[in-house]
Scaffold this active site. Structure first.
Site, short mmCIF file in Angstrom:
data_model
loop_
_atom_site.label_atom_id
_atom_site.label_comp_id
_atom_site.label_asym_id
_atom_site.label_seq_id
_atom_site.Cartn_x
_atom_site.Cartn_y
_atom_site.Cartn_z
N SER A 1 44.47 74.87 32.60
CA SER A 1 44.63 73.62 33.53
C SER A 1 46.07 73.40 33.51
O SER A 1 46.47 72.22 34.35
CB SER A 1 43.77 72.76 33.00
OG SER A 1 42.49 72.90 33.91
N SER B 1 43.07 72.04 36.18
CA SER B 1 42.80 70.63 36.27
C SER B 1 43.51 69.39 36.47
O SER B 1 43.58 68.54 36.87
CB SER B 1 41.45 70.04 35.16
OG SER B 1 42.06 70.25 34.18
N LYS C 1 48.26 62.80 32.56
CA LYS C 1 47.15 62.89 32.96
C LYS C 1 45.82 62.10 32.76
O LYS C 1 46.04 61.77 31.35
CB LYS C 1 46.72 64.25 32.51
CG LYS C 1 45.44 65.13 33.19
CD LYS C 1 45.29 66.55 32.66
CE LYS C 1 44.05 67.17 32.95
NZ LYS C 1 43.85 68.61 32.59
N1 GLN Z 1 39.36 76.06 35.49
C1 GLN Z 1 39.05 76.24 34.20
C2 GLN Z 1 37.75 75.54 34.01
O1 GLN Z 1 37.38 75.02 35.02
C3 GLN Z 1 39.95 75.60 33.33
C4 GLN Z 1 39.89 74.04 33.17
C5 GLN Z 1 41.02 73.65 32.04
O2 GLN Z 1 41.87 74.22 31.50
N2 GLN Z 1 40.67 72.30 31.74
O3 GLN Z 1 37.08 75.51 33.10
#
Ligand code: GLN
Length: 484
Positions: free
Chosen positions: A173, A149, A74
């Site tokens: 995410s 994400s 990532k």
């Molecule tokens: N979707 C959640 C957010 O937007 C979690 C994102 C994540 O785990 N990086 O904060």
């Protein structure tokens, strides 16, 4: 034999026996990228030359423990020698001077890096549509999002563009995109994996973890990811370590269904796939009960105060001076800061910075940040109480299957709701895994979340392996199916 369908453990075995080489394996993945990357856009940067060099290293086949495994990383992780953007214009050409500890540990164990996977900008989002460089698509249906994400990592693994991948999870995410792409995603207990070199979003939540095709592959990667790092004071030596689970049933396991997470706006197909999985786990010997966590309704609001508050502080460093993007033509330093941040960040990142700055501002700090911290403690206690009664807790990983591109893009609240099942776990800092447990009528994968007490990752992975056997999910995305 289709090399792009192999699990990491199967590939290692074949390499050790000399039946395939690291070079062949790496080329199979690079070829799938040539075929499919135009549709998927799972990667922001493909390190083709380096991957082939790594695969040709002496000892690449059967040498170091993870030798020759083609891996997606990532783009939140700094990789020296490979541009690291965090999917932001702010870091568009950033070439880090060091490599994240956890990535270095995987490199030392022998992986081949295929490239850096796409993500929501600074890991803020649930669909990978917030990437400054265009969205990733879901390999099960190209009109749909892969989740986020870590959407690029999940799509790469599900689409045959990586044998496994590294993701990061702040509020879901790793687990949410794994669920939406029909693969496995494990978020370890906070502190299990060093955060050094992982670009910070919300430091008290951020954890790295594997996205894989099987539970055993996730356990394998965890063996090399975990460890105390002097460069991250919140990292700890995992008390029980990790090992590859054995094939066994769930006899004697006490499992609590978090019923509140099943009913709230859950898609009927997700609900029925989840119920079928629960029946399979019960048939495999698990004792199933109902778990009540009293303060769950407050998890999402608390997260959306705390995570943006931490983000507003972490992202203050992107000021146009130290590294990264700087807006041209500004008069004076204040204007340079303002224009750099206005032009360099995308809308969602700006929204989080504003929310977080407000929540931390004088006069509001106690009412917002202080209250949210108290809620976080209550939720942690809810989990502790539930784990006095149950070994594991389960829920669907997400309330709905993969949604269409653009469907929630203009509605941040509905986007935030897609993490309703994963965020409570992140507030408590405990480990959880998502494994595929079925498909909807439209053929989209559904994820099952298994949660354990702090530092019970090894047991969570064992339970997940047993659940994986009981459920018997054996589907792969049409993108791999068609190509073989
Ligand atoms: N979707 C959640 C957010 O937007 C979690 C994102 C994540 O785990 N990086 O904060």
């Amino acid at each position: 034999m289709s090399l792009i369908k192999l699990t990491a453990i199967e590939a290692l075995e074949l390499m050790k026996r000399g039946e395939i080489s690291a070079d062949e394996l790496t080329r199979a993945y690079l070829e799938q990228m040539d075929r499919r990357e135009g549709d998927l856009h799972a990667y922001l940067e493909i390190s083709r030359e380096r991957a082939l060099d790594d695969a040709a290293r002496p000892g690449a086949d059967g040498g170091p423990p993870l030798a020759g495994l083609p891996t997606g990383i990532k783009d939140v992780f700094c990789t020296r020698g490979i541009v690291t953007t965090c999917a932001s214009k702010m870091l568009e050409h950033y070439d880090p001077v060091y490599t994240a500890t956890c990535v270095q540990q995987l490199i030392d164990a022998g992986i081949v890096i295929l490239g850096k996977t796409n993500m929501d900008e600074f890991a803020m989002g649930s669909s990978t549509e917030n990437s400054a460089f265009g969205p990733t698509r879901n390999p099960w249906d190209l009109q749909r999002v892969p989740g986020g994400s870590s959407g690029g990592s999940a799509a790469a693994v599900a689409g045959g563009e990586a044998i496994w991948a590294l993701g990061s999870d702040t509020g879901g995410s790793i687990r949410q995109p794994a669920a939406l792409c029909g693969v496995v995603g494990f978020k370890p207990t906070y502190g299990s994996v060093s955060r050094y070199g992982m670009i910070a979003f919300a430091s008290s939540f951020d954890q790295a973890g594997p996205i894989t095709r099987t539970v055993n592959d996730a356990a394998l990667m965890m063996q090399y990811l975990t460890g105390k790092d002097p460069l991250d004071s919140t990292s700890v030596e995992h008390p029980h370590g990790f090992s590859i689970p054995v094939d066994q049933d769930l006899a004697g396991a006490k499992i609590g269904v978090i019923t509140k997470l099943v009913r709230e706006g859950t898609d009927p197909d997700v609900e029925s796939a989840f119920e079928t999985a629960v029946e399979a786990m019960s048939a495999a010997g698990a004792q199933i009960g109902e778990a009540t966590l009293q303060h769950l309704d407050y998890a999402l609001p608390a997260y959306y105060i705390l995570a943006p508050a931490e983000a507003s502080s972490n992202l203050a460093r992107f000021d146009g001076v130290r590294y990264g993007f700087r807006a041209a033509g500004a008069e004076g330093i204040t204007q340079m800061y303002e224009e750099t941040r206005s032009q360099g960040f995308g809308d969602e990142v700006k929204r989080r910075i504003m929310l977080g700055t407000f929540a931390l501002s004088s006069g509001y700090y106690e009412a917002y940040y202080g209250q949210a911290q108290k809620v976080r403690s209550l939720i942690f206690q809810d989990f502790e109480r539930a784990f006095a009664e149950f070994d594991f807790l389960i829920s669907p990983t997400t309330p709905t299957p993969a949604f269409e591109l653009g469907e929630k893009a203009d509605d941040p609240l509905s986007m935030y709701l897609s993490d309703i099942c994963t965020i409570p776990v992140s507030l408590a800092g405990v480990p959880a895994i998502s494994i595929p447990c079925g498909v909807t009528l439209q053929g989209l994968p559904v994820g099952l979340q298994i949660i354990g007490p702090a530092f019970s990752g090894k047991r969570v992975l064992q339970a997940a392996r047993s659940a994986e056997i009981a459920i018997g999910f054996d589907k792969v995305s049409p993108l791999i199916e068609e190509d073989v």
